[in-house]
Design an enzyme around this catalytic site. Sequence first.
Site, short mmCIF file in Angstrom:
data_model
loop_
_atom_site.label_atom_id
_atom_site.label_comp_id
_atom_site.label_asym_id
_atom_site.label_seq_id
_atom_site.Cartn_x
_atom_site.Cartn_y
_atom_site.Cartn_z
N ASP A 15 27.68 -15.42 3.56
CA ASP A 15 28.03 -15.04 1.86
C ASP A 15 28.22 -13.60 1.78
O ASP A 15 27.41 -12.83 2.46
CB ASP A 15 27.25 -15.92 1.22
CG ASP A 15 27.69 -15.94 -0.25
OD1 ASP A 15 28.60 -15.39 -0.64
OD2 ASP A 15 26.77 -16.48 -1.12
N ASP A 17 28.04 -11.73 -1.71
CA ASP A 17 27.25 -11.19 -2.91
C ASP A 17 25.79 -11.70 -2.94
O ASP A 17 25.67 -12.97 -2.91
CB ASP A 17 27.90 -11.47 -4.43
CG ASP A 17 29.26 -11.15 -4.25
OD1 ASP A 17 29.33 -9.68 -4.29
OD2 ASP A 17 30.18 -11.71 -4.34
N LYS A 243 -12.42 -5.34 -5.76
CA LYS A 243 -13.44 -6.17 -6.26
C LYS A 243 -13.29 -7.50 -5.53
O LYS A 243 -14.19 -8.00 -4.89
CB LYS A 243 -13.51 -6.43 -7.60
CG LYS A 243 -13.95 -5.19 -8.54
CD LYS A 243 -14.18 -5.67 -9.82
CE LYS A 243 -14.27 -4.41 -10.80
NZ LYS A 243 -12.78 -4.05 -11.31
N GLU A 301 1.96 -1.93 -4.33
CA GLU A 301 0.57 -1.75 -4.03
C GLU A 301 0.22 -0.89 -2.76
O GLU A 301 0.14 -1.78 -1.69
CB GLU A 301 -0.21 -3.17 -4.03
CG GLU A 301 -0.08 -3.88 -5.31
CD GLU A 301 -1.14 -4.81 -5.65
OE1 GLU A 301 -2.31 -4.49 -5.30
OE2 GLU A 301 -0.83 -5.58 -6.38
N ARG A 326 6.40 -7.50 7.46
CA ARG A 326 6.58 -8.99 7.46
C ARG A 326 6.84 -9.40 6.05
O ARG A 326 6.68 -8.56 5.12
CB ARG A 326 5.21 -9.62 7.85
CG ARG A 326 4.16 -9.02 6.96
CD ARG A 326 2.82 -9.90 7.16
NE ARG A 326 1.72 -9.41 6.68
CZ ARG A 326 1.25 -10.14 5.58
NH1 ARG A 326 2.03 -10.76 5.02
NH2 ARG A 326 0.21 -9.47 4.76
P1 ADP Z 1 -6.44 -1.48 -9.54
O1 ADP Z 1 -6.35 -3.26 -9.67
O2 ADP Z 1 -6.49 -1.05 -10.80
O3 ADP Z 1 -5.31 -1.04 -8.92
P2 ADP Z 1 -7.92 -1.42 -7.05
O4 ADP Z 1 -9.36 -2.55 -7.01
O5 ADP Z 1 -6.79 -2.18 -6.34
O6 ADP Z 1 -7.83 -1.55 -8.69
O7 ADP Z 1 -8.40 -0.11 -6.76
C1 ADP Z 1 -7.48 0.80 -6.76
C2 ADP Z 1 -7.96 2.19 -7.03
O8 ADP Z 1 -8.96 2.69 -6.14
C3 ADP Z 1 -6.76 3.15 -6.76
O9 ADP Z 1 -5.91 3.35 -8.10
C4 ADP Z 1 -7.54 4.55 -6.56
O10 ADP Z 1 -7.72 5.13 -7.58
C5 ADP Z 1 -8.85 3.98 -5.78
N1 ADP Z 1 -8.66 4.23 -4.53
C6 ADP Z 1 -10.01 4.53 -3.76
N2 ADP Z 1 -9.83 4.62 -2.38
C7 ADP Z 1 -8.15 4.00 -2.16
C8 ADP Z 1 -7.34 3.70 -1.02
N3 ADP Z 1 -7.91 4.13 0.21
N4 ADP Z 1 -6.20 3.56 -1.27
C9 ADP Z 1 -5.76 3.11 -2.38
N5 ADP Z 1 -6.51 3.15 -3.67
C10 ADP Z 1 -7.78 3.90 -3.43
N1 RBF Z 2 -0.89 -10.75 -1.24
C1 RBF Z 2 -0.12 -11.97 -0.83
O1 RBF Z 2 -0.44 -12.70 -1.76
N2 RBF Z 2 0.29 -12.19 0.12
C2 RBF Z 2 0.74 -11.05 1.20
O2 RBF Z 2 1.09 -11.50 2.34
C3 RBF Z 2 0.09 -9.98 0.85
N3 RBF Z 2 0.02 -8.96 1.89
C4 RBF Z 2 -0.64 -7.71 1.55
C5 RBF Z 2 -0.58 -6.62 2.70
C6 RBF Z 2 -1.08 -5.46 2.25
C7 RBF Z 2 -0.90 -4.41 3.27
C8 RBF Z 2 -1.69 -4.97 1.03
C9 RBF Z 2 -2.08 -3.89 0.75
C10 RBF Z 2 -1.64 -6.44 -0.05
C11 RBF Z 2 -1.21 -7.47 0.33
N4 RBF Z 2 -1.32 -8.56 -0.62
C12 RBF Z 2 -0.75 -9.64 -0.05
C13 RBF Z 2 -1.74 -8.13 -1.87
C14 RBF Z 2 -2.94 -8.43 -2.31
O3 RBF Z 2 -2.94 -9.76 -2.73
C15 RBF Z 2 -3.23 -7.37 -3.68
O4 RBF Z 2 -3.25 -6.07 -3.15
C16 RBF Z 2 -4.20 -7.72 -4.45
O5 RBF Z 2 -3.57 -9.04 -5.07
C17 RBF Z 2 -4.71 -6.72 -5.37
O6 RBF Z 2 -3.96 -6.75 -6.36
MG MG Z 3 -4.53 -2.04 -6.77
#
Ligand code: ADP
Ligand code: RBF
Ligand code: MG
Length: 377
Positions: A15, A17, A243, A301, A326
Amino acid sequence: MAKPLKKLVSCVILDLDGTLLNTDGVVSEVLKGFLAKYGKQWDGREAQRIVGKTPLEAAAAVVEEYGLPCGKEEFLAELHPVFYAQLCNIKPLPGASRLLKHLSGHGVPMALASNSPRGSIESKISYHQGWKDYFSAIVGGDEVTAGKPSPEMPGVTAGKAAGMEVVAVPSVPKQVHLYTSADEVINSLLDLQPEKWGLPPFQDCKSFDTYIFALHHGIEGTLPTEPWYISGPVVKGFGRGSKVLGIPTANLSPKGHSSLLSEHPSGVYFGWAGLSTRGVYKMVMSIGWNPYFNNAEKTIEPWLLHEFTEDFYGEELRLVIVGYLRPEVNFPSIESLIAKIHEDKRIAERALDLPLYSKYKDDPYLSSSLHSESNHS
Ligand code: ADP
Ligand code: RBF
Ligand code: MG
């Protein structure tokens, strides 16, 4: 258990589009321009509502959605010529050129079957070098008495009715349940495995040396992509990266990146990340809906592969994405999600040492600082 292979595939019908071409991207751009004319603002979230529709259906949906002060027909008549003038700007979807080149290189006959009119098909493909010659047959919607049976599932029902093996590549996210009659549903052509259907497998690692290196280092599963670039300030996410998973991800806001986001399939990618005042780091990222958490919005992310001693919310983050790993998937447990992300990290870390990927580390995009404010202090 895997389904046994029923028959070996000897030719492929595609296909156009939403499978080979990102037609929706251009439809969105055109609609965005029109909305601006009517004093309305397109924020990109409507994109989902127009995916898979013809430009005319999409226009009708937009007139209704935005309560535009014009008739549907009037809007359509205005839209039509503008859309047709933009056919030259429709880009191939990721994996499309790779697939066409691959199958054609192995002498697999290909045909194109699309619901759009023959003339429009020919015009769309004429903008892509060599595409016309890939197809030994082309059928347009105006050349058959009945088009594909269901607009929700273009081609799937027809293919099954004809006794074919059907791989669906939905352009509408989270709609896997609509494609239950397909033999396989994949997220994008990047995930197609021709060998599953008795077709020759892809061999993307360009030189034999690279291939052997990759095998030795456990990175044979990476797929180089045309590098793509995205940047913005680091925003607050769902607060669960560090977290819940112990994996911090420096989220970029999806706002203002709607066309990039629609161009690139969800999945796990890797590349380089630049923080203007800190440096350039390896990075592995997910882009999509995080099936495990089932987000409503496509998120970006990146996990920077470096230990930071502090947060960097608000800082300008620049990414060059160079490879695909992947598709995003769901997992039975949080432990298995975490384990998979750590495996992604190991693969990305090693892959990024390959010249193929490491050369982008010095891309000026990563270190060019956008904001002069940082120099004032
Ligand atoms: P959020 O849900 O707000 O994105 P996360 O738990 O994903 O929170 O934490 C992300 C934050 O942590 C980033 O915005 C950055 O300020 C900080 N941080 C510290 N180390 C790293 C890292 N190695 N990679 C990405 N973010 C990092
Ligand atoms: N979340 C998923 O639900 N499925 C995935 O396959 C998945 N792969 C990820 C791969 C990488 C390298 C990273 C950094 C995150 C991935 N996550 C995936 C996202 C993860 O759920 C997300 O970082 C948390 O929800 C934090 O917001
Ligand atoms: Mg984050």
